[in-house]
Design an enzyme around this catalytic site. Structure first.
Site, PDB file in Angstrom:
ATOM      1  N   GLY A  92      21.522  41.835  78.466  1.00 26.94           N
ATOM      2  CA  GLY A  92      22.071  43.013  79.149  1.00 26.94           C
ATOM      3  C   GLY A  92      20.977  43.625  79.992  1.00 26.94           C
ATOM      4  O   GLY A  92      19.807  43.303  79.821  1.00 26.94           O
ATOM      5  N   LYS A 115      16.398  48.731  89.870  1.00 21.62           N
ATOM      6  CA  LYS A 115      15.657  47.917  88.902  1.00 21.62           C
ATOM      7  C   LYS A 115      14.364  48.665  88.569  1.00 21.62           C
ATOM      8  O   LYS A 115      13.630  49.051  89.492  1.00 21.62           O
ATOM      9  CB  LYS A 115      15.346  46.563  89.553  1.00 21.62           C
ATOM     10  CG  LYS A 115      14.730  45.536  88.634  1.00 21.62           C
ATOM     11  CD  LYS A 115      14.788  44.165  89.302  1.00 21.62           C
ATOM     12  CE  LYS A 115      14.030  43.114  88.523  1.00 21.62           C
ATOM     13  NZ  LYS A 115      14.095  41.800  89.176  1.00 21.62           N
ATOM     14  N   ASP A 127      10.171  48.903  77.985  1.00 21.26           N
ATOM     15  CA  ASP A 127      10.085  50.302  78.427  1.00 21.26           C
ATOM     16  C   ASP A 127      11.094  50.646  79.526  1.00 21.26           C
ATOM     17  O   ASP A 127      11.175  51.785  79.967  1.00 21.26           O
ATOM     18  CB  ASP A 127       8.651  50.622  78.914  1.00 21.26           C
ATOM     19  CG  ASP A 127       8.239  49.768  80.119  1.00 21.26           C
ATOM     20  OD1 ASP A 127       9.046  48.936  80.575  1.00 21.26           O
ATOM     21  OD2 ASP A 127       7.095  49.936  80.585  1.00 21.26           O
ATOM     22  N   GLY A 128      11.832  49.632  79.984  1.00 22.14           N
ATOM     23  CA  GLY A 128      12.840  49.889  81.010  1.00 22.14           C
ATOM     24  C   GLY A 128      12.260  50.101  82.400  1.00 22.14           C
ATOM     25  O   GLY A 128      12.982  50.398  83.338  1.00 22.14           O
ATOM     26  N   ARG A 178      18.457  47.295  94.754  1.00 20.92           N
ATOM     27  CA  ARG A 178      18.915  45.946  95.103  1.00 20.92           C
ATOM     28  C   ARG A 178      20.369  45.999  95.541  1.00 20.92           C
ATOM     29  O   ARG A 178      21.186  46.678  94.931  1.00 20.92           O
ATOM     30  CB  ARG A 178      18.764  45.091  93.842  1.00 20.92           C
ATOM     31  CG  ARG A 178      19.101  43.657  94.000  1.00 20.92           C
ATOM     32  CD  ARG A 178      18.318  42.827  93.023  1.00 20.92           C
ATOM     33  NE  ARG A 178      18.882  42.907  91.673  1.00 20.92           N
ATOM     34  CZ  ARG A 178      18.415  42.163  90.657  1.00 20.92           C
ATOM     35  NH1 ARG A 178      17.405  41.339  90.832  1.00 20.92           N
ATOM     36  NH2 ARG A 178      18.955  42.278  89.474  1.00 20.92           N
ATOM     37  N   ARG A 185      26.774  37.124  86.310  1.00 19.19           N
ATOM     38  CA  ARG A 185      25.901  35.971  86.105  1.00 19.19           C
ATOM     39  C   ARG A 185      26.627  34.890  85.307  1.00 19.19           C
ATOM     40  O   ARG A 185      27.643  35.188  84.660  1.00 19.19           O
ATOM     41  CB  ARG A 185      24.656  36.423  85.308  1.00 19.19           C
ATOM     42  CG  ARG A 185      23.920  37.550  85.980  1.00 19.19           C
ATOM     43  CD  ARG A 185      23.214  38.458  84.967  1.00 19.19           C
ATOM     44  NE  ARG A 185      22.727  39.681  85.621  1.00 19.19           N
ATOM     45  CZ  ARG A 185      21.523  39.813  86.149  1.00 19.19           C
ATOM     46  NH1 ARG A 185      20.660  38.828  86.072  1.00 19.19           N
ATOM     47  NH2 ARG A 185      21.180  40.937  86.741  1.00 19.19           N
ATOM     48  N   ASP A 254      21.003  33.609  82.704  1.00 19.03           N
ATOM     49  CA  ASP A 254      21.206  35.029  83.063  1.00 19.03           C
ATOM     50  C   ASP A 254      20.631  35.327  84.450  1.00 19.03           C
ATOM     51  O   ASP A 254      20.850  36.411  84.981  1.00 19.03           O
ATOM     52  CB  ASP A 254      20.584  35.958  82.020  1.00 19.03           C
ATOM     53  CG  ASP A 254      19.148  35.597  81.695  1.00 19.03           C
ATOM     54  OD1 ASP A 254      18.904  34.433  81.316  1.00 19.03           O
ATOM     55  OD2 ASP A 254      18.268  36.463  81.828  1.00 19.03           O
ATOM     56  N   ASN A 255      19.903  34.388  85.009  1.00 11.58           N
ATOM     57  CA  ASN A 255      19.341  34.595  86.345  1.00 11.58           C
ATOM     58  C   ASN A 255      20.049  33.745  87.389  1.00 11.58           C
ATOM     59  O   ASN A 255      19.480  33.432  88.431  1.00 11.58           O
ATOM     60  CB  ASN A 255      17.839  34.286  86.347  1.00 11.58           C
ATOM     61  CG  ASN A 255      17.057  35.303  85.523  1.00 11.58           C
ATOM     62  OD1 ASN A 255      17.504  36.430  85.346  1.00 11.58           O
ATOM     63  ND2 ASN A 255      15.910  34.904  85.018  1.00 11.58           N
ATOM     64  N   ASP A 264      17.101  37.651  90.922  1.00  9.42           N
ATOM     65  CA  ASP A 264      16.031  37.864  89.940  1.00  9.42           C
ATOM     66  C   ASP A 264      14.749  37.121  90.291  1.00  9.42           C
ATOM     67  O   ASP A 264      14.402  36.089  89.714  1.00  9.42           O
ATOM     68  CB  ASP A 264      16.503  37.496  88.522  1.00  9.42           C
ATOM     69  CG  ASP A 264      17.251  38.663  87.888  1.00  9.42           C
ATOM     70  OD1 ASP A 264      17.390  39.701  88.551  1.00  9.42           O
ATOM     71  OD2 ASP A 264      17.693  38.537  86.732  1.00  9.42           O
TER      72      ASP A 264
END
Ligand code: AMP
Ligand code: MG
Length: 489
Positions: A92, A115, A127-128, A178, A185, A254-255, A264
């Protein structure tokens, strides 16, 4: 005074929220103290009818920094899964926030995603956040890919946050905006399949068809037709990558975007010396995603998509598996035909294909590998001068190849200048080469100097043209140290 009073709300739409709630989680903002624009893509804003005053207003800057969400108080983090280097994991968006969808006057729908905008429910230990260098790198390489004519997500802006992120060292934090056809995906389908609810899977497939493959809804078996379309787009995309020497570096499922856009940008790079087994990423120790493996890995990823779609392909499981297999088997012939078509153009073959063309191309590549020739420069020199690099001037087999090539090119009913023009239009003068990307990043990060950044962006947006600005970025230093890219996210 800033134009904060003048800017209009950005009327972003949110069709993704029509999906079952399992596909996303609503996220509040994670405000940052001191947002500051590093770069804004006016060219893209014009192309997509996005308000160009956004970066010069307080409210617009707050949108780009993730301090405020246009139109509403919550954005979305998307749920997905993925095979990461072969291992299946539920994932996720751990550091991304979908602000919404921008719809152009022509009715084209694009995700606007941040992002590096802070932690989400999917962040796990992270840490996001994101560091300035890697976000600028994505901006540059995606802009370069677009300039080369290859489908890709685009970058609207990079904004410094005023925060420090802790990686191996302390780095300035940044947020990238982005713009993508969508962020659905292969891993989004794997997520639905792993949860085992067929009605959710169907909802996702129907939504994706609505976003990307509207025409297949007329087909007798729309889900099979959808799968075939995705396979075709990926075959085309990966052929395009190979033709310009692009190494993605992390082709996890996932990419891989269902839209057929490159997505990505992490430890990606362009080939310098031609080597089919070349990797750049510090984390790809086995060479799983090496240059020459990319078509196989794409095929593998698409097989995972086909697997996920099995419940929708037919009522009978055996029939469904058979249909999935037949669809997957189309990848290699499709890929090969796109690749050969592109390679023939690169060596100036326009007229009908001949049986020997493939061997002529294969022998050129073999020679390039053997003599460690630069991928981009070799094709460009063949286009401009009609010669091979000076380092192989005295190699008999190279010169024999050149004679054979000239004869083959001359057999065509075309003028030399037609042939040359075609070659120049597919063999770029520059690519976003690592050493230049690094110089640009260094100037911005260490000296706060954006001059080189602006010049580089201008050059890579028009990579087939030789200009005064672009000449500087066509030079290749003699460094023999292999370049390694770190995730350094
Ligand atoms: P990537 O390797 O960038 O494709 O990311 C793989 C997964 O790790 C995704 O789910 C990302 O959202 C997550 N991720 C990467 N970096 C961070 C971070 N700094 N904080 C939280 N999640 C992250
Ligand atoms: Mg990713």
């Amino acid at each position: 005074m800033k134009e904060s009073q003048k800017i209009k709300e950005w009327p972003l739409e949110d069709s993704y929220r029509t999906l079952p709630a399992t596909f996303y989680s609503l996220q509040q903002t994670n405000p940052v103290p001191k947002p500051e624009v590093v770069i804004f893509n006016h060219k893209l804003a014009k192309e997509r009818s996005i308000d160009e005053t956004i970066p010069s207003t307080d409210m617009g800057l707050d949108w780009l920094a993730g301090n405020r969400i246009p139109h509403r108080s919550e954005g979305i983090a998307q749920a997905y899964a993925g095979h990461q280097f072969g291992q299946f994991t539920m994932l996720g968006d751990g550091r991304a926030l979908l602000l919404g969808e921008h719809v152009t006057p022509k009715g084209e729908r694009y995700d606007v995603q941040l992002k590096g905008s802070g932690r989400t429910t999917f962040s796990r230990g992270g840490d996001g956040r994101a560091a300035l260098g890697p976000m600028l790198r994505e901006y540059l390489v995606s802009e370069g890919m677009n300039g080369l004519g290859i489908p890709t997500t685009r970058s609207l802006a990079v904004v410094k946050t005023g925060q420090v992120v802790q990686r191996e060292t302390r780095l300035p934090g940044a947020v990238l905006t982005r713009i993508a056809k969508s962020h659905i995906r292969v891993g989004t389908f794997q997520y639905a399949a792993a949860r085992g609810d067929v009605s959710d899977l169907k909802a996702l497939a129907d939504y994706t068809i609505y976003r990307h493959e509207h025409a297949v809804s007329e087909e007798k078996n729309p889900y099979l037709a959808f799968l075939c379309q995705v396979i075709d787009k990926q075959a085309h995309l990966i052929a395009n990558w190979q033709l310009v020497g692009f190494v993605h570096g992390v082709m996890n499922t996932d990419n891989m975007a269902i839209s057929g856009e490159t997505i990505d940008y992490g430890p990606c790079a362009f080939l310098d010396q031609y080597d089919p087994m070349r990797t750049f990423s510090s984390i790809d120790r086995q060479g799983r995603y090496a240059y020459g493996n990319q078509p196989y890995m794409a095929n593998w990823n698409l097989a995972r998509l086909a697997e996920a779609l099995i419940p929708l392909l037919a009522n009978n499981k055996e029939t469904a598996v058979q249909l999935a297999q037949q669809a997957i088997e189309t990848f290699t012939p499709l890929y090969t035909s796109y690749w050969l078509k592109g390679m023939r153009k690169k060596v100036g073959l326009i007229d009908n294909e001949q049986k020997e063309d493939r061997s002529l191309i294969d022998r050129l590549l073999k020679m390039m590998a053997e003599h460690k020739l630069d991928y981009t420069l070799t094709f460009r020199q063949l286009s401009t001068e009609g010669t091979l690099p000076a380092s192989v001037e005295n190699e008999e087999h190279c010169q024999a190849w050149k004679k054979e090539w000239e004869n083959r090119v001359d057999q065509q009913s075309r003028s030399r200048s037609d042939i040359q023009n075609q070659m120049l239009s597919v063999n770029p003068f520059i690519i976003p080469r690592n050493e230049h990307v690094e110089q640009v990043l260094e100037a911005v990060e260490n000296n706060n100097d954006n001059t080189l950044l602006r010049a580089f962006v201008k050059a890579i947006q028009d990579p087939y043209k030789e200009t005064e600005t672009s000449k500087r970025f066509a030079q290749v230093s003699k460094s023999k140290t292999p370049y390694i890219t770190y995730c350094g996210t």
